[in-house]
Design a protein around this motif. Structure first.
Motif, PDB file in Angstrom:
ATOM      1  N   ALA A  18       0.817  -1.222   0.000  1.00 26.90           N
ATOM      2  CA  ALA A  18       0.000   0.000   0.000  1.00 26.90           C
ATOM      3  C   ALA A  18       0.845   1.265   0.000  1.00 26.90           C
ATOM      4  CB  ALA A  18      -0.928  -0.006   1.214  1.00 26.90           C
ATOM      5  N   ILE A  19       2.145   1.142  -0.279  1.00 31.47           N
ATOM      6  CA  ILE A  19       3.002   2.337  -0.326  1.00 31.47           C
ATOM      7  C   ILE A  19       2.465   3.278  -1.402  1.00 31.47           C
ATOM      8  CG2 ILE A  19       5.310   3.195  -0.830  1.00 31.47           C
ATOM      9  CD1 ILE A  19       6.434   0.625   0.326  1.00 31.47           C
ATOM     10  N   PRO A  20       2.219   4.548  -1.078  1.00 34.36           N
ATOM     11  CA  PRO A  20       1.642   5.472  -2.074  1.00 34.36           C
ATOM     12  C   PRO A  20       2.648   5.849  -3.153  1.00 34.36           C
ATOM     13  CG  PRO A  20       2.121   6.626  -0.018  1.00 34.36           C
ATOM     14  CD  PRO A  20       2.368   5.177   0.252  1.00 34.36           C
ATOM     15  N   GLY A  21       2.133   6.121  -4.330  1.00 29.23           N
ATOM     16  CA  GLY A  21       2.972   6.526  -5.453  1.00 29.23           C
ATOM     17  C   GLY A  21       3.042   5.465  -6.525  1.00 29.23           C
ATOM     18  N   LEU A  22       3.821   5.739  -7.581  1.00 23.95           N
ATOM     19  CA  LEU A  22       4.009   4.826  -8.702  1.00 23.95           C
ATOM     20  C   LEU A  22       5.432   4.280  -8.657  1.00 23.95           C
ATOM     21  CD1 LEU A  22       2.304   6.877 -11.581  1.00 23.95           C
ATOM     22  CD2 LEU A  22       1.296   5.078 -10.166  1.00 23.95           C
ATOM     23  N   LEU A  23       5.573   2.975  -8.641  1.00 23.99           N
ATOM     24  CA  LEU A  23       6.889   2.364  -8.547  1.00 23.99           C
ATOM     25  C   LEU A  23       7.700   2.664  -9.820  1.00 23.99           C
ATOM     26  CD1 LEU A  23       8.751   0.456  -6.909  1.00 23.99           C
ATOM     27  CD2 LEU A  23       7.793  -1.442  -8.248  1.00 23.99           C
ATOM     28  N   ILE A  24       8.894   3.214  -9.635  1.00 23.94           N
ATOM     29  CA  ILE A  24       9.758   3.543 -10.766  1.00 23.94           C
ATOM     30  C   ILE A  24      11.062   2.771 -10.730  1.00 23.94           C
ATOM     31  CG2 ILE A  24      10.880   5.496  -9.621  1.00 23.94           C
ATOM     32  CD1 ILE A  24       9.865   5.278 -13.335  1.00 23.94           C
ATOM     33  N   ALA A  25      11.477   2.325  -9.553  1.00 24.68           N
ATOM     34  CA  ALA A  25      12.721   1.558  -9.437  1.00 24.68           C
ATOM     35  C   ALA A  25      12.582   0.577  -8.286  1.00 24.68           C
ATOM     36  CB  ALA A  25      13.919   2.471  -9.212  1.00 24.68           C
ATOM     37  N   ALA A  26      13.097  -0.646  -8.495  1.00 26.35           N
ATOM     38  CA  ALA A  26      13.078  -1.677  -7.453  1.00 26.35           C
ATOM     39  C   ALA A  26      14.357  -2.486  -7.592  1.00 26.35           C
ATOM     40  CB  ALA A  26      11.853  -2.570  -7.581  1.00 26.35           C
ATOM     41  N   THR A  27      15.098  -2.612  -6.510  1.00 25.79           N
ATOM     42  CA  THR A  27      16.418  -3.225  -6.566  1.00 25.79           C
ATOM     43  C   THR A  27      16.648  -4.111  -5.353  1.00 25.79           C
ATOM     44  OG1 THR A  27      17.294  -1.315  -7.775  1.00 25.79           O
ATOM     45  CG2 THR A  27      18.898  -2.763  -6.732  1.00 25.79           C
ATOM     46  N   HIS A  28      17.219  -5.283  -5.580  1.00 26.28           N
ATOM     47  CA  HIS A  28      17.716  -6.150  -4.519  1.00 26.28           C
ATOM     48  C   HIS A  28      19.246  -6.121  -4.542  1.00 26.28           C
ATOM     49  CE1 HIS A  28      13.909  -7.701  -3.318  1.00 26.28           C
ATOM     50  NE2 HIS A  28      13.696  -8.475  -4.378  1.00 26.28           N
ATOM     51  N   ILE A  29      19.851  -5.991  -3.385  1.00 31.32           N
ATOM     52  CA  ILE A  29      21.308  -6.059  -3.269  1.00 31.32           C
ATOM     53  C   ILE A  29      21.656  -7.122  -2.240  1.00 31.32           C
ATOM     54  CG2 ILE A  29      23.422  -4.815  -2.669  1.00 31.32           C
ATOM     55  CD1 ILE A  29      22.103  -2.244  -3.507  1.00 31.32           C
TER      56      ILE A  29
ATOM     57  N   GLN B  83      29.541 -17.275 -14.418  1.00 32.52           N
ATOM     58  CA  GLN B  83      28.172 -17.759 -14.507  1.00 32.52           C
ATOM     59  C   GLN B  83      27.305 -16.728 -15.211  1.00 32.52           C
ATOM     60  OE1 GLN B  83      26.744 -18.642 -10.607  1.00 32.52           O
ATOM     61  NE2 GLN B  83      28.254 -20.259 -10.222  1.00 32.52           N
ATOM     62  N   GLN B  84      26.330 -17.187 -15.922  1.00 32.92           N
ATOM     63  CA  GLN B  84      25.392 -16.260 -16.539  1.00 32.92           C
ATOM     64  C   GLN B  84      24.408 -15.754 -15.499  1.00 32.92           C
ATOM     65  OE1 GLN B  84      23.700 -18.394 -19.877  1.00 32.92           O
ATOM     66  NE2 GLN B  84      24.987 -17.228 -21.293  1.00 32.92           N
ATOM     67  N   SER B  85      23.806 -14.615 -15.797  1.00 29.33           N
ATOM     68  CA  SER B  85      22.776 -14.067 -14.926  1.00 29.33           C
ATOM     69  C   SER B  85      21.545 -14.956 -15.008  1.00 29.33           C
ATOM     70  CB  SER B  85      22.424 -12.641 -15.354  1.00 29.33           C
ATOM     71  OG  SER B  85      21.783 -12.651 -16.613  1.00 29.33           O
ATOM     72  N   PRO B  86      20.600 -14.816 -14.065  1.00 38.53           N
ATOM     73  CA  PRO B  86      19.404 -15.683 -14.079  1.00 38.53           C
ATOM     74  C   PRO B  86      18.658 -15.680 -15.393  1.00 38.53           C
ATOM     75  CG  PRO B  86      19.543 -14.472 -12.025  1.00 38.53           C
ATOM     76  CD  PRO B  86      20.632 -13.946 -12.897  1.00 38.53           C
ATOM     77  N   GLY B  87      18.699 -14.577 -16.118  1.00 38.51           N
ATOM     78  CA  GLY B  87      17.988 -14.520 -17.402  1.00 38.51           C
ATOM     79  C   GLY B  87      18.859 -14.835 -18.589  1.00 38.51           C
TER      80      GLY B  87
ATOM     81  N   HIS C 255      19.101  -6.062 -15.667  1.00 37.77           N
ATOM     82  CA  HIS C 255      17.800  -6.512 -16.141  1.00 37.77           C
ATOM     83  C   HIS C 255      16.870  -6.705 -14.949  1.00 37.77           C
ATOM     84  CE1 HIS C 255      18.392  -7.311 -20.486  1.00 37.77           C
ATOM     85  NE2 HIS C 255      19.666  -7.468 -20.136  1.00 37.77           N
ATOM     86  N   LEU C 256      15.570  -6.716 -15.230  1.00 41.73           N
ATOM     87  CA  LEU C 256      14.583  -6.943 -14.192  1.00 41.73           C
ATOM     88  C   LEU C 256      14.260  -8.429 -14.116  1.00 41.73           C
ATOM     89  CD1 LEU C 256      12.064  -3.987 -14.773  1.00 41.73           C
ATOM     90  CD2 LEU C 256      14.007  -4.085 -13.211  1.00 41.73           C
TER      91      LEU C 256
ATOM     92  N   ASP D 130      11.674 -10.789 -11.892  1.00 47.42           N
ATOM     93  CA  ASP D 130      10.546 -10.712 -10.954  1.00 47.42           C
ATOM     94  C   ASP D 130      10.291  -9.278 -10.507  1.00 47.42           C
ATOM     95  OD1 ASP D 130      10.194 -13.484 -11.030  1.00 47.42           O
ATOM     96  OD2 ASP D 130      11.686 -13.787  -9.445  1.00 47.42           O
ATOM     97  N   GLY D 131      10.533  -8.337 -11.431  1.00 45.89           N
ATOM     98  CA  GLY D 131      10.258  -6.934 -11.148  1.00 45.89           C
ATOM     99  C   GLY D 131      11.384  -6.183 -10.463  1.00 45.89           C
ATOM    100  N   PHE D 132      12.494  -6.854 -10.159  1.00 43.08           N
ATOM    101  CA  PHE D 132      13.606  -6.217  -9.454  1.00 43.08           C
ATOM    102  C   PHE D 132      14.888  -6.349 -10.272  1.00 43.08           C
ATOM    103  CE2 PHE D 132      10.634  -6.965  -6.068  1.00 43.08           C
ATOM    104  CZ  PHE D 132      10.872  -5.969  -5.130  1.00 43.08           C
ATOM    105  N   SER D 133      15.705  -5.292 -10.240  1.00 43.54           N
ATOM    106  CA  SER D 133      17.086  -5.440 -10.684  1.00 43.54           C
ATOM    107  C   SER D 133      17.899  -6.000  -9.520  1.00 43.54           C
ATOM    108  CB  SER D 133      17.658  -4.091 -11.133  1.00 43.54           C
ATOM    109  OG  SER D 133      17.611  -3.147 -10.070  1.00 43.54           O
ATOM    110  N   HIS D 134      19.017  -6.646  -9.831  1.00 43.74           N
ATOM    111  CA  HIS D 134      19.778  -7.347  -8.799  1.00 43.74           C
ATOM    112  C   HIS D 134      21.250  -6.948  -8.864  1.00 43.74           C
ATOM    113  CE1 HIS D 134      16.696 -10.395  -7.537  1.00 43.74           C
ATOM    114  NE2 HIS D 134      16.171  -9.993  -8.689  1.00 43.74           N
TER     115      HIS D 134
END
Length: 432
Positions: free
Chosen positions: A117-128, A144-148, A169-170, A172-176
């Motif tokens: 429910a975080i307000p706003g429009l998601l523009i960036a999502a990252t896992h580190i 090794q190759q990346s997951p994609g 690359h994204l 599951d919606g996240f860059s890694h």
């Protein structure tokens, strides 16, 4: 201190330098970063949303007036920052190496209903993921190759203190990003993580101008062709009506281009500013090239720079087109003004000729008026002389009438002349 009168912004400006410090990270660690653009008043709802999280976790109600907040919930930390166009939520999770394999990464301890429910429009999502090189040797993952299946972007950072691997690359919606800690200090690891999420966010924010540039490019190309057609029409114009028709079309084109400039100036300026921030954050990483791999700086030079150059080129073309339309409009207005001035001069000349004709007619009428008034006045004298002929003997009424005619004519002429001078003087004083 002595009781100096303090500037009202002194404390705020001093604290601004120390605001938003990076969060120190102990290896292993997970970082999940979310950035939301402000949309339909979402920025005003963020404070209530953050306070709801604190209440749900049993923490003191936070204040968000400074645009920065750090919540420590035990299982995770949340760093919230508000920027001009977006707000960021960075979650830090401490734990064992097994925790980094969790699908939700640092979000695993965050209430799901709250984060959805975080307000706003998601523009960036990252896992580190921050892992130790003793636990995960770099050579075991470099080839090794990346997951994609995409090629990895890899480099050593911070003067060889660690490694960064990603594919931008994204998934599951996240860059890694995978950060391998060789001998980071906790604050150094925190700074590396912060620079990586800023690179990812500012990269995307800079690219917001690219679709705008494509749309504006089509408008500019069409407007340039129309402007060239209008200039050809200007050379072929043969009358004031043609010039006025061209000016109307040119004014409509100018309004369309100026509207586009007003709508896109901020977006193009923001793109340039975000790109400068990306370059600065990449420089702060102090990358060292790995044989066979592209560093982040090279990847950005290949993929981001052409888009930014396109935006800059379109912005310059649009500004140049606006200036050209303004110059041509001024030229065409000058032609129209000159033609109007010529027509006004012809109209004034016609009025002057009419005034001269009216003056001659007036002088003719004045002459006839002298004759008419003299005739009627002499008749009055004749009637009086006839009535008093016994008194004027030996003169006769005819002689008296004849003698009165030049006298009457002189008085009438002098009277009309004096009246004309008085009227002319009054008209002259009224004009001043």
């Amino acid at each position: 201190m002595p009781p100096f009168e303090q500037h009202p912004l002194r404390r705020i400006l001093s604290d601004e330098i120390h605001a938003r410090p990076p969060v120190a990270l102990d290896t292993p660690a997970c970082v999940t970063y979310l950035a939301f653009t402000h949309h339909e008043g979402s920025a005003e709802r963020e404070a209530i949303h953050l306070q709801a999280l604190a209440t749900q976790l049993g923490l003191p109600v936070p204040t968000t007036g400074s645009g920065y907040l750090l919540l420590d919930a035990g299982g995770f930390q949340l760093k919230w920052e508000r920027h001009n166009e977006f707000s960021s939520y960075c979650f830090f999770s401490r734990g064992s190496a097994d925790d980094t394999d969790s699908k939700d990464h640092a979000l695993r301890h965050v209430p799901q209903a709250w984060r959805e429910a975080i307000p706003g429009l998601l523009i960036a999502a990252t896992h580190i993921e921050v892992r130790s090189t003793a636990e995960l040797p770099p050579q075991s993952v470099l080839h090794q190759q990346s997951p994609g299946g995409q090629a990895l972007i890899a480099s050593k950072v911070a003067g060889g203190a660690g490694w960064v691997l990603t594919d931008f690359h994204l998934h599951d919606g996240f860059s890694h990003f995978l950060v391998l800690d060789e001998h980071f200090t906790p604050r150094q690891a925190g700074r590396i993580a912060q620079r990586l999420v800023e690179i990812e966010t500012y990269r995307v924010m800079a690219l917001l101008a690219f679709p705008v540039a494509k749309q504006v490019g089509r408008l500019v190309s069409r407007a340039e062709d129309e402007l060239a057609d209008l200039m050809d029409g200007m050379d072929q114009a043969r009358s004031a009506e043609d010039d006025r028709a061209l000016l109307a079309r040119l004014s409509r084109l100018a309004a369309e281009v100026e509207r586009s400039v007003a709508l896109t100036t901020f977006r193009f300026g923001a793109a340039a500013a975000y790109y400068r921030l990306v370059r600065q954050r990449i420089e702060d990483l102090r990358e060292e090239r790995l044989p066979g791999f592209s560093p982040i700086s090279e990847f950005m030079d290949r993929r981001l720079v052409p888009a930014i150059d396109t935006c800059s080129s379109i912005a310059r073309r649009q500004d140049d087109l606006s200036a050209r339309i303004a110059r041509n409009s001024q030229l065409l207005r000058t032609r129209v003004d000159i033609e109007l001035e010529r027509q006004n001069q012809e109209l004034l000349a016609q009025m002057n000729r009419r005034a001269k004709i009216q003056l001659h007619l007036q002088e003719t009428v004045e002459g006839l008026s002298v004759v008419a008034i003299t005739y009627y006045a002499s008749q009055l004298v004749n009637y009086v002389a006839k009535g008093a002929k016994d008194l004027i003997a030996p003169l006769t009424p005819e002689i008296i009438t004849a003698l009165s005619i030049p006298v009457i004519a002189s008085f009438v002429f002098m009277g009309l002349r004096r009246m004309r001078k008085a009227l002319a003087k009054e008209e002259g004083s009224g004009g001043h």
